[in-house]
Design an enzyme around this catalytic site. Structure first.
Site, mmCIF file in Angstrom:
data_model
loop_
_atom_site.group_PDB
_atom_site.id
_atom_site.type_symbol
_atom_site.label_atom_id
_atom_site.label_comp_id
_atom_site.label_asym_id
_atom_site.label_seq_id
_atom_site.Cartn_x
_atom_site.Cartn_y
_atom_site.Cartn_z
ATOM 1 N N LYS A 184 -16.014 -12.303 11.616
ATOM 2 C CA LYS A 184 -15.615 -11.234 10.683
ATOM 3 C C LYS A 184 -15.687 -11.786 9.264
ATOM 4 O O LYS A 184 -14.717 -12.366 8.772
ATOM 5 C CB LYS A 184 -14.200 -10.754 11.023
ATOM 6 C CG LYS A 184 -13.657 -9.727 10.028
ATOM 7 C CD LYS A 184 -12.436 -9.006 10.545
ATOM 8 C CE LYS A 184 -11.845 -8.104 9.478
ATOM 9 N NZ LYS A 184 -10.850 -7.172 9.986
ATOM 10 N N GLY A 216 -11.765 -4.389 0.051
ATOM 11 C CA GLY A 216 -11.387 -3.620 -1.131
ATOM 12 C C GLY A 216 -12.560 -2.829 -1.721
ATOM 13 O O GLY A 216 -12.431 -2.211 -2.780
ATOM 14 N N ARG A 249 0.839 -1.214 0.000
ATOM 15 C CA ARG A 249 0.000 0.000 0.000
ATOM 16 C C ARG A 249 0.871 1.261 0.000
ATOM 17 O O ARG A 249 0.537 2.249 -0.646
ATOM 18 C CB ARG A 249 -0.956 -0.024 1.193
ATOM 19 C CG ARG A 249 -1.804 -1.278 1.119
ATOM 20 C CD ARG A 249 -3.148 -1.232 1.762
ATOM 21 N NE ARG A 249 -3.781 -2.520 1.473
ATOM 22 C CZ ARG A 249 -4.393 -3.301 2.343
ATOM 23 N NH1 ARG A 249 -4.528 -2.899 3.583
ATOM 24 N NH2 ARG A 249 -4.912 -4.457 1.986
ATOM 25 N N GLU A 253 -12.334 -15.070 11.064
ATOM 26 C CA GLU A 253 -12.490 -14.343 9.790
ATOM 27 C C GLU A 253 -12.398 -15.283 8.591
ATOM 28 O O GLU A 253 -11.309 -15.539 8.078
ATOM 29 C CB GLU A 253 -11.423 -13.236 9.669
ATOM 30 C CG GLU A 253 -11.583 -12.428 8.383
ATOM 31 C CD GLU A 253 -10.600 -11.267 8.251
ATOM 32 O OE1 GLU A 253 -9.717 -11.121 9.107
ATOM 33 O OE2 GLU A 253 -10.730 -10.517 7.276
ATOM 34 N N ARG A 265 -9.071 -1.204 4.868
ATOM 35 C CA ARG A 265 -8.993 -0.229 3.771
ATOM 36 C C ARG A 265 -10.135 0.787 3.789
ATOM 37 O O ARG A 265 -9.921 1.967 3.515
ATOM 38 C CB ARG A 265 -8.954 -0.968 2.422
ATOM 39 C CG ARG A 265 -7.600 -1.545 2.122
ATOM 40 C CD ARG A 265 -7.663 -2.604 1.052
ATOM 41 N NE ARG A 265 -8.246 -3.844 1.547
ATOM 42 C CZ ARG A 265 -8.395 -4.949 0.817
ATOM 43 N NH1 ARG A 265 -8.009 -4.951 -0.452
ATOM 44 N NH2 ARG A 265 -8.914 -6.047 1.337
HETATM 45 P P1 13P Z 1 -10.209 -4.874 4.682
HETATM 46 O O1 13P Z 1 -11.315 -4.171 5.416
HETATM 47 O O2 13P Z 1 -9.276 -3.960 3.964
HETATM 48 O O3 13P Z 1 -10.712 -6.014 3.856
HETATM 49 O O4 13P Z 1 -9.302 -5.552 5.791
HETATM 50 C C1 13P Z 1 -9.917 -6.264 6.783
HETATM 51 C C2 13P Z 1 -8.967 -7.223 7.325
HETATM 52 O O5 13P Z 1 -8.627 -7.160 8.467
HETATM 53 C C3 13P Z 1 -8.450 -8.267 6.443
HETATM 54 O O6 13P Z 1 -7.915 -9.290 7.212
#
Ligand code: 13P
Length: 340
Positions: A219, A263, A33, A177, A294
């Site tokens: 998540k 994204g 990034r 997640e 992001r």
């Molecule tokens: P993003 O919100 O950019 O997808 O990142 C969340 C995250 O913690 C990815 O593991």
């Protein structure tokens, strides 16, 4: 396992419409990034950027917890104050990413499995001593020709459940997640089908590993058409598809679903989160919140651009996104908030 402590942590993370800030990019991801903006790829630049984030005045009003990375949880402000202390003083609970990344899954071309279980019990103890109260492990699932495979879903769900049980053993709330990636031409329906199968498998494994659902956070991805799908759906269609999928697959005992942004453009992520809360207000058994990286950080990173002179304007951009997402959690976000 101290179940009350786990429940109290979840409650504190999401109180008053707050959500989570994911600032746990691994060094390679953070560097990617930075490189896109011409920011130097150095430890000091990463430290300075993270200092900007954790010292943003008022952030604790909208953000209940911040997910850190191994490098970041050990870092300090320029004046020597540990980031963990800065966060706690701001009313933000520190968390930590504990997986060691996704690697190619043997015999499954194009698919990955997230690693990091070896030695995890000891690492969790160390992070707990450092002040972390919750943890994160991310699994990635790709949609494509014949993908995802059953083997990939099963392997990732099993690892997520083993990780979550270890977290609860030491008193850390696990963020589980499972992310279905946005890359590809797949339709919204395909994403819904894959997300449904993935979630059902994850909860089957969480049950098998005796994870206490009341003491975890899910998540997930939102249910979205692939980035290159020719049919891009409205905010309302995405919100309905997402919540309907989760109502079928996520037990009501789970206290909070905190979406990743994956994204999506920052404003669109807020609008979609808002639509879920607005349209399903009385029917949601869990808090529907955010754990964006992001979609909270990108405007701030672009404003900062590696320059000390831009710190204040970057902090304003960060705070603004955090505030918009708190409003979205309450179903009170409007496009007008973006032009103020
Ligand atoms: P993003 O919100 O950019 O997808 O990142 C969340 C995250 O913690 C990815 O593991």
């Amino acid at each position: 396992m101290n179940t009350q402590q786990l429940k109290d942590t979840v409650q504190a993370l999401f109180v008053d419409g707050k959500g989570l800030l994911a600032m746990d990019e691994s060094n390679p991801t953070c560097n990617k990034r930075f490189a896109a903006l011409g920011i130097p790829l150095t430890v000091e630049a990463r430290r300075a950027y993270r200092e900007l984030i954790v010292t943003t005045p008022g952030l604790g009003e909208f953000i209940g917890g911040a997910i850190l990375y191994d490098e970041t949880i050990r870092q300090k402000k320029a004046d020597g104050t540990p980031f963990v202390k800065v966060l706690i003083d701001a009313g933000i609970i520190p968390g930590i990413k504990v997986d060691t990344g996704a690697r190619e899954l043997a015999a499954h071309p194009g698919e990955k499995v997230t690693e990091g279980l070896d030695g995890l019990r000891d690492r969790l103890q160390e992070y707990l001593q450092m002040g972390a109260r919750f943890a994160k492990w991310r699994a990635v699932i790709a949609i494509g020709d014949g993908l995802p495979s059953w083997g990939c879903i099963e392997a990732n769900a099993h690892a997520l459940a083993r990780y979550a049980a270890l977290c609860q053993e030491v008193g850390l709330v696990p963020i589980v997640e499972p992310e279905v990636l946005m890359d590809g031409e797949h339709s919204l329906d395909q994403c819904s089908e894959t997300t449904d199968e993935l979630l059902r498998t994850v909860f089957k494994e969480l049950f098998a590993q005796r994870v206490m659902l009341e003491g975890m956070i899910l998540k997930p991805n939102m249910v979205l058409p692939g980035l290159t799908c020719t049919t891009q759906e409205t905010v309302e269609v995405v919100a309905d598809a997402t919540v309907n999928c989760f109502l079928r697959a996520v037990p009501a005992a789970v206290p909070a679903i905190a979406f990743l942004s994956g994204g999506q453009p920052a404003e669109l992520a807020s609008a979609r989160l808002n639509a879920m809360n607005e349209r399903f207000k009385s029917r949601l058994p869990w808090a529907v919140a955010f754990s964006f990286s992001r979609a909270i950080q990108q405007p701030a990173l672009e404003a900062w651009h590696g320059q000390d002179a831009n710190v204040q304007i970057a902090q304003q951009a960060l705070l603004h996104r955090a505030q918009c997402n708190q409003a979205a959690r309450r179903g009170e976000y409007t496009a007008a908030m973006e032009t103020k």
